[in-house]
Write a protein that holds these residues in place. Sequence first.
Motif, PDB file in Angstrom:
ATOM      1  N   GLU A   9      35.855  40.991  41.664  1.00 28.10           N
ATOM      2  CA  GLU A   9      36.967  41.069  40.717  1.00 28.10           C
ATOM      3  C   GLU A   9      36.753  42.111  39.643  1.00 28.10           C
ATOM      4  O   GLU A   9      37.712  42.578  39.027  1.00 28.10           O
TER       5      GLU A   9
ATOM      6  N   TYR B 149      46.172  42.254  43.944  1.00 27.97           N
ATOM      7  CA  TYR B 149      45.265  41.277  44.546  1.00 27.97           C
ATOM      8  C   TYR B 149      43.820  41.596  44.164  1.00 27.97           C
ATOM      9  O   TYR B 149      43.402  42.759  44.174  1.00 27.97           O
ATOM     10  N   GLN B 150      43.047  40.552  43.821  1.00 32.10           N
ATOM     11  CA  GLN B 150      41.636  40.718  43.482  1.00 32.10           C
ATOM     12  C   GLN B 150      40.782  40.024  44.534  1.00 32.10           C
ATOM     13  O   GLN B 150      40.943  38.837  44.806  1.00 32.10           O
TER      14      GLN B 150
ATOM     15  N   GLU C  30      41.654  45.780  41.148  1.00 30.29           N
ATOM     16  CA  GLU C  30      42.654  45.126  41.988  1.00 30.29           C
ATOM     17  C   GLU C  30      43.294  46.140  42.918  1.00 30.29           C
ATOM     18  O   GLU C  30      43.125  47.363  42.741  1.00 30.29           O
TER      19      GLU C  30
ATOM     20  N   GLU D 204      37.725  38.229  46.167  1.00 32.45           N
ATOM     21  CA  GLU D 204      36.739  37.270  45.678  1.00 32.45           C
ATOM     22  C   GLU D 204      35.354  37.904  45.634  1.00 32.45           C
ATOM     23  O   GLU D 204      34.954  38.612  46.571  1.00 32.45           O
ATOM     24  N   ASP D 205      34.641  37.661  44.541  1.00 32.59           N
ATOM     25  CA  ASP D 205      33.292  38.196  44.292  1.00 32.59           C
ATOM     26  C   ASP D 205      33.295  39.692  43.992  1.00 32.59           C
ATOM     27  O   ASP D 205      32.230  40.288  43.825  1.00 32.59           O
TER      28      ASP D 205
END
Length: 433
Positions: free
Chosen positions: A316, A310-311, A331, A313-314
Amino acid sequence: MERWKSAIILAVLLIASSLLFPVSSLAQEVETEAKSAILVDANTGDVLFKKEADLTLPPASMTKMMTEYLVMEAIEEGEISWDTTTQISDYPYSISANPSFSGVGLTQNQDYTVRSLYEAMAINSDNATSIALAELIAGSEGEFVKMMNEKAAELGMEDYKFVNSTGLSNSDLGGNVPEGTSAEDTNLMSARAAATLAYHLVNDYPEALEISGTPTTEFDGQTIQNWNWMIPGMPGYLSDFGYEGVDGLKTGYTELAGNTFTGTVERDGQRLISVVMKTSSREQRFEETRKLFNYGFEQFEKQELFGSGYQMEDKETLPVTKGKEDQVAIETGEALSRMIKQGEEEAYSIEYKLKEEELTAPVEAGQQVGEATLVYEGEVPQENIVKENPHTVPVVAASAVEKSNWFMLTLGNIGSFFGNIFTGAVDMVKGWF
């Protein structure tokens, strides 16, 4: 016609109520008649329910969970083995011979294995075998009590006091009160402390469940029976109390403590731990435990909230210096899961704690660059009985970044050098005006 109108009105009311009252507020709560109680996710230590969980009460024979833990630890460390034998000293023999503390009935001048003594303690809640094991491990029950309190602190337990290995009141021990304690002392634990102890016992030594989940066994030529009536397969009418998946853990009773029970159950890979204290009867301690188990399985479901990879948001990527690329994707290295109460699926977010805001090449794929923690944003604060946050996973680099060759690094340094000169010159000119 009137029937159709009524149906329409009912449908409208149902829709309106679903809008006014979200699912989370409609989720059924549980009530227990126990004086104190707690329900915990055994995989993470998350508290799913509590009622006066920090109230300190006599735990009676639930005390023996600590004796079990220290026996298991002594075996793990090679100090004793299951086949180690010992004989019964005068003190545990006097307890075994007392009809008020009826148990398996021990004999002096006879060798007993650690395994047989442990089974009598964990299955039949025998007091004398607990003392015999304490003496074997520590030399005396007084020294063993010191070990019990030290281990409790090490495990992160709070609101406890151990004064003997059995859970009896010291006033019942006659002239055998453990050194360092008084005849007026009794063991004390909160429901939270008992759950913490049970959490470490079942996770550190799962073999304990193979024994605590045994309905009946043979001891010295006699059949002994488990006091935990919730174990499936109990004989006779006791089978009516059976609950699928129960395999532990420890009952207790004294006049002062009332009926207590630390239970554990596993279904479909999900294990729960419950504690009820100060119930009015043997039957009620199991009835109240059943309520807690039903609540846990019916109202909570384990869900993967953020998967591996999972990455956020903002966030990454991270910048990389001295590399062939100037940034690298980051991630989660593992999935973040939790037992979620109905209607609270959207109450969770994730936050990062990065080691550095910039990496220096080379960077390896999978290299840990920080941690990701699950954050609950609901109305009721969530609690956990373990020291470490169980909902934290590594944040890692998604790919490798090689170090740039010396020529490109030199060009970069030259560019940086002249860039700094140019910037300085511009600043100086600005100063003239």
